[in-house]
Design a protein around this motif. Structure first.
Motif, short mmCIF file in Angstrom:
data_model
loop_
_atom_site.label_atom_id
_atom_site.label_comp_id
_atom_site.label_asym_id
_atom_site.label_seq_id
_atom_site.Cartn_x
_atom_site.Cartn_y
_atom_site.Cartn_z
N GLN A 161 0.82 -1.21 0.00
CA GLN A 161 0.00 0.00 0.00
C GLN A 161 0.86 1.26 0.00
OE1 GLN A 161 -3.39 0.03 -0.34
NE2 GLN A 161 -2.84 2.15 -0.78
N GLU A 189 1.99 1.82 -3.51
CA GLU A 189 0.90 2.33 -4.34
C GLU A 189 0.59 3.79 -4.03
OE1 GLU A 189 -2.44 -0.23 -3.93
OE2 GLU A 189 -1.55 -1.84 -5.11
N ASP A 190 0.64 4.14 -2.74
CA ASP A 190 0.39 5.53 -2.36
C ASP A 190 1.42 6.47 -2.99
OD1 ASP A 190 -1.76 4.73 -0.88
OD2 ASP A 190 -0.75 4.85 1.06
N GLU A 220 0.64 6.88 -6.66
CA GLU A 220 -0.49 7.78 -6.89
C GLU A 220 -0.11 9.23 -6.67
OE1 GLU A 220 -3.57 6.33 -4.37
OE2 GLU A 220 -4.24 4.83 -5.82
N PRO A 277 -6.35 10.16 -9.35
CA PRO A 277 -6.61 8.76 -8.98
C PRO A 277 -6.75 7.89 -10.21
CG PRO A 277 -7.98 10.24 -7.70
CD PRO A 277 -7.32 11.08 -8.74
N ASP A 319 -11.98 -4.12 -3.23
CA ASP A 319 -11.56 -2.85 -2.65
C ASP A 319 -12.66 -2.24 -1.78
OD1 ASP A 319 -8.94 -2.56 -3.92
OD2 ASP A 319 -10.06 -2.39 -5.79
N GLN A 327 -3.55 4.90 5.32
CA GLN A 327 -3.68 5.76 4.16
C GLN A 327 -4.44 5.00 3.07
OE1 GLN A 327 -2.80 8.90 4.00
NE2 GLN A 327 -1.87 8.93 6.03
N PRO A 363 -5.87 4.21 -0.54
CA PRO A 363 -5.54 4.58 -1.91
C PRO A 363 -6.52 5.63 -2.41
CG PRO A 363 -5.52 2.21 -1.66
CD PRO A 363 -6.08 2.76 -0.39
N ARG A 419 -7.97 6.01 -5.17
CA ARG A 419 -9.11 5.51 -5.95
C ARG A 419 -10.24 5.04 -5.03
NH1 ARG A 419 -5.29 1.59 -5.71
NH2 ARG A 419 -5.98 -0.53 -5.16
#
Length: 336
Positions: free
Chosen positions: A103, A106-107, A110, A116, A166, A303, A305, A307
Protein backbone atom coordinates in the motif's frame (compact mmCIF):
# COMPACT_ATOMS: atom_id res chain seq x y z
CA UNK A 1 1.07 -6.68 -5.74
CA UNK A 2 3.52 -4.44 -7.64
CA UNK A 3 4.68 -5.98 -10.92
CA UNK A 4 7.91 -7.99 -10.72
CA UNK A 5 8.32 -7.11 -7.02
CA UNK A 6 9.30 -10.63 -5.97
CA UNK A 7 11.73 -11.09 -8.87
CA UNK A 8 13.36 -7.71 -8.32
CA UNK A 9 13.88 -8.39 -4.64
CA UNK A 10 15.23 -11.85 -5.29
CA UNK A 11 17.80 -10.48 -7.74
CA UNK A 12 18.93 -7.58 -5.53
CA UNK A 13 22.77 -7.64 -5.31
CA UNK A 14 24.04 -8.66 -1.90
CA UNK A 15 26.36 -6.33 -0.03
CA UNK A 16 28.45 -9.25 1.21
CA UNK A 17 28.25 -12.37 3.26
CA UNK A 18 29.03 -10.41 6.41
CA UNK A 19 25.72 -8.54 6.18
CA UNK A 20 23.47 -11.37 7.31
CA UNK A 21 20.51 -9.08 7.98
CA UNK A 22 20.47 -7.72 4.42
CA UNK A 23 20.89 -11.19 2.93
CA UNK A 24 18.12 -12.60 5.08
CA UNK A 25 15.75 -9.76 4.22
CA UNK A 26 16.31 -10.03 0.47
CA UNK A 27 15.65 -13.76 0.51
CA UNK A 28 12.80 -13.70 3.00
CA UNK A 29 10.80 -10.85 1.53
CA UNK A 30 10.89 -12.22 -2.02
CA UNK A 31 9.82 -15.57 -0.59
CA UNK A 32 7.03 -14.03 1.48
CA UNK A 33 5.63 -12.16 -1.53
CA UNK A 34 5.68 -15.36 -3.59
CA UNK A 35 4.21 -17.35 -0.68
CA UNK A 36 1.31 -14.92 -0.23
CA UNK A 37 0.54 -14.89 -3.94
CA UNK A 38 0.40 -18.70 -4.07
CA UNK A 39 -1.76 -18.81 -0.93
CA UNK A 40 -4.19 -16.21 -2.34
CA UNK A 41 -4.40 -17.71 -5.84
CA UNK A 42 -4.31 -21.38 -4.85
CA UNK A 43 -1.65 -22.34 -7.39
CA UNK A 44 1.91 -21.55 -8.41
CA UNK A 45 0.89 -20.91 -12.02
CA UNK A 46 -1.72 -18.29 -11.10
CA UNK A 47 0.69 -16.70 -8.63
CA UNK A 48 3.31 -16.33 -11.36
CA UNK A 49 0.75 -14.61 -13.60
CA UNK A 50 -0.23 -12.26 -10.79
CA UNK A 51 3.37 -11.35 -9.96
CA UNK A 52 4.52 -11.15 -13.57
CA UNK A 53 7.41 -13.59 -13.07
CA UNK A 54 8.09 -17.16 -14.14
CA UNK A 55 6.57 -20.09 -12.31
CA UNK A 56 10.05 -21.44 -11.58
CA UNK A 57 11.00 -18.15 -9.88
CA UNK A 58 7.90 -18.36 -7.68
CA UNK A 59 8.68 -21.97 -6.75
CA UNK A 60 12.34 -21.17 -6.09
CA UNK A 61 11.51 -18.24 -3.81
CA UNK A 62 9.02 -20.33 -1.82
CA UNK A 63 11.51 -23.18 -1.47
CA UNK A 64 14.19 -20.78 -0.17
CA UNK A 65 11.71 -19.43 2.34
CA UNK A 66 10.74 -22.92 3.52
CA UNK A 67 14.42 -23.80 3.93
CA UNK A 68 15.03 -20.61 5.89
CA UNK A 69 12.03 -21.28 8.16
CA UNK A 70 12.76 -25.02 8.34
CA UNK A 71 9.06 -25.62 7.79
CA UNK A 72 6.86 -26.89 4.99
CA UNK A 73 4.34 -24.23 4.01
CA UNK A 74 2.38 -25.96 1.21
CA UNK A 75 0.96 -29.41 0.52
CA UNK A 76 1.48 -29.91 -3.21
CA UNK A 77 -0.20 -32.52 -5.42
CA UNK A 78 -0.63 -32.70 -9.17
CA UNK A 79 -4.14 -31.26 -8.80
CA UNK A 80 -4.04 -28.85 -5.86
CA UNK A 81 -1.92 -26.66 -3.64
CA UNK A 82 -3.00 -26.02 -0.06
CA UNK A 83 -1.48 -24.54 3.08
CA UNK A 84 -0.08 -26.68 5.86
CA UNK A 85 -0.92 -25.74 9.45
CA UNK A 86 2.44 -23.96 9.64
CA UNK A 87 1.61 -22.23 6.37
CA UNK A 88 -1.74 -21.01 7.70
CA UNK A 89 -0.07 -19.55 10.79
CA UNK A 90 2.66 -17.88 8.72
CA UNK A 91 0.03 -16.44 6.33
CA UNK A 92 -1.95 -14.86 9.16
CA UNK A 93 1.17 -13.27 10.62
CA UNK A 94 2.75 -12.03 7.38
CA UNK A 95 -0.19 -10.79 5.34
CA UNK A 96 -0.93 -7.50 7.16
CA UNK A 97 2.70 -6.37 7.06
CA UNK A 98 3.20 -7.07 3.36
CA UNK A 99 -0.12 -5.40 2.52
CA UNK A 100 1.06 -2.25 4.29
CA UNK A 101 4.31 -2.21 2.33
CA UNK A 102 2.47 -2.73 -0.96
CA UNK A 103 0.00 0.00 0.00
CA UNK A 104 2.86 2.38 0.77
CA UNK A 105 4.30 1.76 -2.70
CA UNK A 106 0.90 2.33 -4.34
CA UNK A 107 0.39 5.53 -2.36
CA UNK A 108 3.71 6.90 -3.56
CA UNK A 109 2.85 6.02 -7.15
CA UNK A 110 -0.49 7.78 -6.89
CA UNK A 111 1.13 10.82 -5.34
CA UNK A 112 3.71 10.96 -8.12
CA UNK A 113 1.37 10.18 -11.00
CA UNK A 114 -1.39 12.70 -10.29
CA UNK A 115 -5.15 11.95 -10.53
CA UNK A 116 -6.61 8.76 -8.98
CA UNK A 117 -6.20 5.79 -11.28
CA UNK A 118 -6.06 2.03 -11.36
CA UNK A 119 -8.49 -0.87 -10.97
CA UNK A 120 -11.32 -0.57 -8.43
CA UNK A 121 -13.18 -3.75 -7.52
CA UNK A 122 -16.61 -3.26 -5.94
CA UNK A 123 -18.80 -5.97 -4.41
CA UNK A 124 -22.45 -5.39 -3.56
CA UNK A 125 -25.59 -7.28 -2.66
CA UNK A 126 -27.62 -7.86 -5.81
CA UNK A 127 -30.67 -5.66 -5.30
CA UNK A 128 -28.78 -2.73 -3.79
CA UNK A 129 -26.11 -2.97 -6.48
CA UNK A 130 -28.67 -2.78 -9.28
CA UNK A 131 -30.85 -0.08 -7.76
CA UNK A 132 -28.34 2.24 -6.08
CA UNK A 133 -24.71 1.47 -6.96
CA UNK A 134 -24.78 0.69 -10.70
CA UNK A 135 -26.71 3.85 -11.74
CA UNK A 136 -24.04 6.02 -10.03
CA UNK A 137 -21.05 4.42 -11.75
CA UNK A 138 -21.41 6.35 -15.00
CA UNK A 139 -21.18 9.70 -13.25
CA UNK A 140 -18.22 8.50 -11.20
CA UNK A 141 -16.38 7.31 -14.31
CA UNK A 142 -16.98 10.66 -16.01
CA UNK A 143 -15.45 12.38 -12.98
CA UNK A 144 -12.53 9.95 -12.62
CA UNK A 145 -11.95 8.48 -16.10
CA UNK A 146 -8.62 6.86 -15.18
CA UNK A 147 -10.22 4.52 -12.63
CA UNK A 148 -11.36 1.21 -14.16
CA UNK A 149 -14.45 -0.14 -12.38
CA UNK A 150 -15.49 -3.74 -11.78
CA UNK A 151 -18.82 -4.37 -10.02
CA UNK A 152 -19.73 -7.86 -8.76
CA UNK A 153 -23.20 -8.62 -7.41
CA UNK A 154 -23.29 -11.36 -4.79
CA UNK A 155 -25.34 -12.00 -1.67
CA UNK A 156 -22.40 -13.71 0.05
CA UNK A 157 -19.86 -11.96 2.31
CA UNK A 158 -17.11 -10.07 0.44
CA UNK A 159 -13.59 -11.50 0.32
CA UNK A 160 -11.26 -8.54 0.60
CA UNK A 161 -8.13 -10.70 0.44
CA UNK A 162 -8.29 -13.51 -2.12
CA UNK A 163 -11.14 -11.81 -3.97
CA UNK A 164 -9.14 -8.56 -4.01
CA UNK A 165 -12.28 -6.54 -3.27
CA UNK A 166 -11.56 -2.85 -2.65
CA UNK A 167 -15.03 -1.67 -1.57
CA UNK A 168 -18.10 -3.66 -0.50
CA UNK A 169 -21.70 -2.55 -0.04
CA UNK A 170 -23.49 -4.57 2.62
CA UNK A 171 -26.93 -4.65 4.21
CA UNK A 172 -26.11 -4.22 7.87
CA UNK A 173 -22.71 -3.65 9.42
CA UNK A 174 -19.93 -6.22 9.07
CA UNK A 175 -18.55 -7.73 12.27
CA UNK A 176 -14.86 -7.54 11.40
CA UNK A 177 -12.40 -5.41 13.33
CA UNK A 178 -10.20 -4.96 10.25
CA UNK A 179 -13.06 -3.61 8.11
CA UNK A 180 -14.18 0.01 8.21
CA UNK A 181 -17.99 0.15 7.89
CA UNK A 182 -19.42 3.59 7.10
CA UNK A 183 -23.20 3.99 6.95
CA UNK A 184 -24.27 5.07 3.50
CA UNK A 185 -28.05 5.36 3.75
CA UNK A 186 -30.74 3.97 6.08
CA UNK A 187 -31.96 0.41 5.62
CA UNK A 188 -35.65 0.62 6.42
CA UNK A 189 -37.72 -2.55 6.17
CA UNK A 190 -41.32 -1.97 5.06
CA UNK A 191 -44.17 -4.45 4.60
CA UNK A 192 -45.81 -3.71 1.23
CA UNK A 193 -48.57 -4.85 -1.09
CA UNK A 194 -50.38 -3.43 -4.10
CA UNK A 195 -53.61 -1.44 -3.73
CA UNK A 196 -55.35 -4.24 -5.68
CA UNK A 197 -54.18 -6.87 -3.20
CA UNK A 198 -55.29 -4.62 -0.32
CA UNK A 199 -58.78 -4.26 -1.81
CA UNK A 200 -59.16 -7.99 -2.35
CA UNK A 201 -57.48 -9.39 0.76
CA UNK A 202 -57.11 -6.44 3.13
CA UNK A 203 -53.85 -5.60 4.89
CA UNK A 204 -52.50 -7.13 8.11
CA UNK A 205 -53.09 -4.94 11.16
CA UNK A 206 -50.70 -6.87 13.41
CA UNK A 207 -47.60 -9.01 13.03
CA UNK A 208 -49.63 -12.10 13.96
CA UNK A 209 -52.12 -11.35 11.15
CA UNK A 210 -49.41 -12.01 8.54
CA UNK A 211 -50.22 -15.72 8.96
CA UNK A 212 -53.50 -15.02 7.11
CA UNK A 213 -51.80 -13.49 4.05
CA UNK A 214 -49.92 -14.62 0.95
CA UNK A 215 -46.37 -13.82 2.07
CA UNK A 216 -43.36 -13.73 -0.25
CA UNK A 217 -39.99 -14.59 1.28
CA UNK A 218 -36.35 -13.96 0.34
CA UNK A 219 -33.76 -16.74 0.57
CA UNK A 220 -30.25 -15.52 1.44
CA UNK A 221 -26.93 -16.74 0.01
CA UNK A 222 -26.48 -18.93 3.10
CA UNK A 223 -29.59 -20.85 2.09
CA UNK A 224 -31.57 -19.58 5.05
CA UNK A 225 -34.82 -17.70 4.51
CA UNK A 226 -34.53 -14.10 5.70
CA UNK A 227 -36.50 -13.22 8.83
CA UNK A 228 -39.07 -10.43 8.77
CA UNK A 229 -38.03 -7.91 11.41
CA UNK A 230 -40.34 -5.79 13.56
CA UNK A 231 -40.41 -3.77 16.75
CA UNK A 232 -43.35 -4.56 18.99
CA UNK A 233 -43.88 -2.74 22.30
CA UNK A 234 -40.34 -1.43 22.05
CA UNK A 235 -38.76 -4.88 21.60
CA UNK A 236 -37.29 -6.44 18.44
CA UNK A 237 -39.27 -9.33 17.03
CA UNK A 238 -38.37 -11.66 14.16
CA UNK A 239 -40.66 -14.06 12.33
CA UNK A 240 -40.42 -16.24 9.25
CA UNK A 241 -43.94 -16.37 7.85
CA UNK A 242 -45.25 -19.30 5.84
CA UNK A 243 -44.54 -18.34 2.24
CA UNK A 244 -46.75 -18.44 -0.82
CA UNK A 245 -43.50 -18.01 -2.82
CA UNK A 246 -39.76 -17.71 -2.06
CA UNK A 247 -37.05 -16.17 -4.26
CA UNK A 248 -33.29 -15.81 -3.86
CA UNK A 249 -33.28 -12.50 -5.77
CA UNK A 250 -34.58 -9.31 -4.15
CA UNK A 251 -35.79 -7.92 -7.49
CA UNK A 252 -37.93 -11.01 -8.06
CA UNK A 253 -39.52 -10.52 -4.63
CA UNK A 254 -40.32 -6.91 -5.56
CA UNK A 255 -41.70 -7.95 -8.96
CA UNK A 256 -43.99 -10.53 -7.39
CA UNK A 257 -45.37 -7.92 -4.99
CA UNK A 258 -45.90 -5.39 -7.82
CA UNK A 259 -47.84 -8.05 -9.72
CA UNK A 260 -50.23 -8.32 -6.78
CA UNK A 261 -49.20 -11.84 -5.85
CA UNK A 262 -48.81 -11.15 -2.14
CA UNK A 263 -47.18 -9.25 0.72
CA UNK A 264 -43.44 -8.89 1.37
CA UNK A 265 -41.11 -6.97 3.64
CA UNK A 266 -38.95 -4.87 1.33
CA UNK A 267 -35.94 -2.64 1.88
CA UNK A 268 -36.71 1.06 1.57
CA UNK A 269 -34.49 1.54 -1.49
CA UNK A 270 -36.63 -1.04 -3.32
CA UNK A 271 -40.03 0.23 -2.28
CA UNK A 272 -39.76 4.04 -2.08
CA UNK A 273 -40.50 4.87 -5.71
CA UNK A 274 -43.48 2.51 -5.87
CA UNK A 275 -44.85 3.80 -2.55
CA UNK A 276 -44.60 7.41 -3.68
CA UNK A 277 -46.35 6.85 -7.01
CA UNK A 278 -49.07 4.66 -5.50
CA UNK A 279 -48.14 1.31 -7.04
CA UNK A 280 -47.59 -0.03 -3.51
CA UNK A 281 -49.11 0.66 -0.13
CA UNK A 282 -47.46 0.00 3.22
CA UNK A 283 -48.72 -1.62 6.38
CA UNK A 284 -47.46 -2.34 9.89
CA UNK A 285 -45.51 0.95 9.80
CA UNK A 286 -46.06 1.23 13.55
CA UNK A 287 -43.93 -1.91 13.94
CA UNK A 288 -41.10 -0.91 11.59
CA UNK A 289 -37.78 -2.25 12.96
CA UNK A 290 -34.78 -0.12 13.86
CA UNK A 291 -32.67 1.08 10.95
CA UNK A 292 -30.04 -1.55 10.07
CA UNK A 293 -28.24 0.69 7.60
CA UNK A 294 -26.61 0.07 4.24
CA UNK A 295 -22.85 0.30 4.72
CA UNK A 296 -19.89 0.97 2.49
CA UNK A 297 -17.00 -1.18 3.72
CA UNK A 298 -13.28 -1.31 3.05
CA UNK A 299 -10.19 -2.67 4.77
CA UNK A 300 -8.80 -0.55 7.58
CA UNK A 301 -5.71 1.26 6.32
CA UNK A 302 -3.87 4.26 7.65
CA UNK A 303 -3.68 5.76 4.16
CA UNK A 304 -6.47 4.77 1.78
CA UNK A 305 -5.54 4.58 -1.91
CA UNK A 306 -6.89 7.63 -3.70
CA UNK A 307 -9.11 5.51 -5.95
CA UNK A 308 -10.91 4.04 -2.91
CA UNK A 309 -11.15 7.34 -1.06
CA UNK A 310 -12.72 9.26 -3.96
CA UNK A 311 -15.16 6.42 -4.71
CA UNK A 312 -16.37 6.20 -1.10
CA UNK A 313 -16.83 9.98 -0.96
CA UNK A 314 -18.63 10.09 -4.33
CA UNK A 315 -20.92 7.17 -3.49
CA UNK A 316 -21.78 8.58 -0.07
CA UNK A 317 -22.69 12.03 -1.44
CA UNK A 318 -24.76 10.81 -4.38
CA UNK A 319 -26.49 7.88 -2.66
CA UNK A 320 -27.70 10.16 0.13
CA UNK A 321 -29.01 12.61 -2.46
CA UNK A 322 -31.39 9.91 -3.76
CA UNK A 323 -33.71 10.50 -0.74
CA UNK A 324 -34.59 6.87 -0.04
CA UNK A 325 -35.95 7.62 3.43
CA UNK A 326 -39.67 7.03 3.02
CA UNK A 327 -40.78 6.02 6.52
CA UNK A 328 -42.00 9.54 7.26
CA UNK A 329 -44.58 9.30 4.43
CA UNK A 330 -45.87 5.83 5.27
CA UNK A 331 -48.83 6.76 7.50
CA UNK A 332 -50.35 8.94 4.76
CA UNK A 333 -49.86 6.29 2.07
CA UNK A 334 -51.14 3.52 4.31
CA UNK A 335 -54.26 5.52 5.08
CA UNK A 336 -54.98 5.98 1.39
Amino acid sequence: MPDNLAENLASTPRAGTADALANSFATSYAGVVAFLAVADEGSFAKASDRLGIGRSAVSRNVQKLEAQLDARLFLRTTRSTSLTREGELFYRNCHPGVERIVQAIEDMRELRNGPPRGQLRIASTTGFGRKVVAPLLRGFHETYPEIALELSLDEGPPDFTSGRVDVALRDGRMEDSQVVARQLIPMQMIVCATPGYAREHGLPRSVEALAEHRCINFRMASGRVADWEFKVSGHPQKITPHAFATFNDADLVLQAVLEGQGVAQLAGYQACDALRDGRLVACLAQHAPDDRGHYVCYLSRRQLPARIRVFVDYLTEHARALDLDCLSTLPVQAAR
